[in-house]
Write an enzyme that holds these catalytic residues in place. Sequence first.
Site, PDB file in Angstrom:
ATOM      1  N   ARG A   1      -7.542   3.211  -3.482  1.00  0.00           N
ATOM      2  CA  ARG A   1      -6.205   3.037  -2.905  1.00  0.00           C
ATOM      3  C   ARG A   1      -5.416   4.317  -3.031  1.00  0.00           C
ATOM      4  O   ARG A   1      -5.302   4.892  -4.108  1.00  0.00           O
ATOM      5  CB  ARG A   1      -5.474   1.907  -3.657  1.00  0.00           C
ATOM      6  CG  ARG A   1      -3.987   1.798  -3.390  1.00  0.00           C
ATOM      7  CD  ARG A   1      -3.713   1.045  -2.096  1.00  0.00           C
ATOM      8  NE  ARG A   1      -2.285   1.029  -1.802  1.00  0.00           N
ATOM      9  CZ  ARG A   1      -1.453   0.069  -2.169  1.00  0.00           C
ATOM     10  NH1 ARG A   1      -1.903  -0.951  -2.873  1.00  0.00           N
ATOM     11  NH2 ARG A   1      -0.186   0.121  -1.845  1.00  0.00           N
TER      12      ARG A   1
ATOM     13  N   ARG B   1      -4.263  -0.051   3.971  1.00  0.00           N
ATOM     14  CA  ARG B   1      -4.718   0.120   2.596  1.00  0.00           C
ATOM     15  C   ARG B   1      -6.079  -0.516   2.346  1.00  0.00           C
ATOM     16  O   ARG B   1      -6.415  -1.539   2.925  1.00  0.00           O
ATOM     17  CB  ARG B   1      -3.693  -0.392   1.598  1.00  0.00           C
ATOM     18  CG  ARG B   1      -3.334  -1.837   1.608  1.00  0.00           C
ATOM     19  CD  ARG B   1      -2.112  -2.227   2.422  1.00  0.00           C
ATOM     20  NE  ARG B   1      -1.001  -1.310   2.491  1.00  0.00           N
ATOM     21  CZ  ARG B   1       0.060  -1.352   1.676  1.00  0.00           C
ATOM     22  NH1 ARG B   1       0.124  -2.226   0.720  1.00  0.00           N
ATOM     23  NH2 ARG B   1       1.042  -0.526   1.857  1.00  0.00           N
TER      24      ARG B   1
ATOM     25  N   ASP C   1      -4.768  -3.997  -1.800  1.00  0.00           N
ATOM     26  CA  ASP C   1      -3.427  -4.229  -2.311  1.00  0.00           C
ATOM     27  C   ASP C   1      -3.511  -5.476  -3.192  1.00  0.00           C
ATOM     28  O   ASP C   1      -3.963  -6.526  -2.722  1.00  0.00           O
ATOM     29  CB  ASP C   1      -2.513  -4.490  -1.102  1.00  0.00           C
ATOM     30  CG  ASP C   1      -1.049  -4.451  -1.430  1.00  0.00           C
ATOM     31  OD1 ASP C   1      -0.685  -3.953  -2.511  1.00  0.00           O
ATOM     32  OD2 ASP C   1      -0.256  -4.914  -0.577  1.00  0.00           O
TER      33      ASP C   1
ATOM     34  N   ASP D   1      -1.088  -7.815  -5.552  1.00  0.00           N
ATOM     35  CA  ASP D   1       0.311  -8.073  -5.919  1.00  0.00           C
ATOM     36  C   ASP D   1       0.372  -9.185  -6.950  1.00  0.00           C
ATOM     37  O   ASP D   1      -0.211 -10.256  -6.731  1.00  0.00           O
ATOM     38  CB  ASP D   1       1.120  -8.512  -4.689  1.00  0.00           C
ATOM     39  CG  ASP D   1       1.345  -7.392  -3.696  1.00  0.00           C
ATOM     40  OD1 ASP D   1       1.481  -6.225  -4.130  1.00  0.00           O
ATOM     41  OD2 ASP D   1       1.392  -7.680  -2.485  1.00  0.00           O
TER      42      ASP D   1
HETATM   43  N1  ROI Z   1       0.133  -7.448   6.783  1.00  0.00           N
HETATM   44  C1  ROI Z   1      -0.762  -8.421   6.576  1.00  0.00           C
HETATM   45  N2  ROI Z   1      -1.101  -9.243   7.575  1.00  0.00           N
HETATM   46  N3  ROI Z   1      -1.337  -8.626   5.354  1.00  0.00           N
HETATM   47  C2  ROI Z   1      -1.019  -7.832   4.289  1.00  0.00           C
HETATM   48  O1  ROI Z   1      -1.562  -8.033   3.178  1.00  0.00           O
HETATM   49  C3  ROI Z   1      -0.081  -6.809   4.473  1.00  0.00           C
HETATM   50  N4  ROI Z   1       0.296  -6.001   3.446  1.00  0.00           N
HETATM   51  C4  ROI Z   1       1.216  -5.071   3.589  1.00  0.00           C
HETATM   52  C5  ROI Z   1       1.892  -4.810   4.896  1.00  0.00           C
HETATM   53  C6  ROI Z   1       1.661  -3.363   5.304  1.00  0.00           C
HETATM   54  C7  ROI Z   1       3.391  -5.068   4.736  1.00  0.00           C
HETATM   55  N5  ROI Z   1       1.402  -5.666   5.959  1.00  0.00           N
HETATM   56  C8  ROI Z   1       0.498  -6.635   5.759  1.00  0.00           C
HETATM   57  O2  ROI Z   1       1.572  -4.350   2.535  1.00  0.00           O
END
Ligand code: ROI
Length: 174
Positions: free
Chosen positions: A83, A92, A95, A97
């Site tokens: 990442r 990315r 991610d 969270d």
């Molecule tokens: N859009 C989708 N569909 N799924 C994500 O996990 C995701 N994550 C993000 C951003 C770029 C806002 N858009 C996303 O961080």
Amino acid sequence: MISAYIGLGSNLENPAGHIFKALQDIMHICNTQLESVSHTYRSIAVGPGEQPDYVNAACKIKTSLQPLELLDAIQSIENNHGRVRDIRWGARTLDLDLLLYGNLNINNERLIVPHPRANERDFVLRPLLDIDAGLLFPDGTTAQQLLDNAAENGLQVLTTKTALWDSLQTGNKE
Ligand code: ROI
């Protein structure tokens, strides 16, 4: 042990592979057990510009790590997946969270829990509801109420949670 929920997303370099490997990595976080997983979904990217579709999922863990220790662990998993933090809301490889940590509200310079945009994103809420259909946020709102009001991002199930769980137990994807 505290229950916590982690959201997973990837839209680069074999996203489904990154999500599967990240779940395996989460299984190996110290003082932590993987409790359950959601289905995996394809979703349309939210954010500026053109980006590939995402693969999204969530998992529930039980942990005795403090919130910032858990954050360190998931950030090191992100880093191991290559990442690169450059453009805000850019594409990315992985991610992770920290969405919910017990019933706590946390707000410091490194971490805000519940995740500040979790309550408006179907690609976060649908996976959470796969894991716990009666899930409540710390303010008492149900995840289902939030999903009912969230914008739709074309979610399609890719792998069911049962198939995903079985693959994680055997260590074989598919
Ligand atoms: N859009 C989708 N569909 N799924 C994500 O996990 C995701 N994550 C993000 C951003 C770029 C806002 N858009 C996303 O961080």
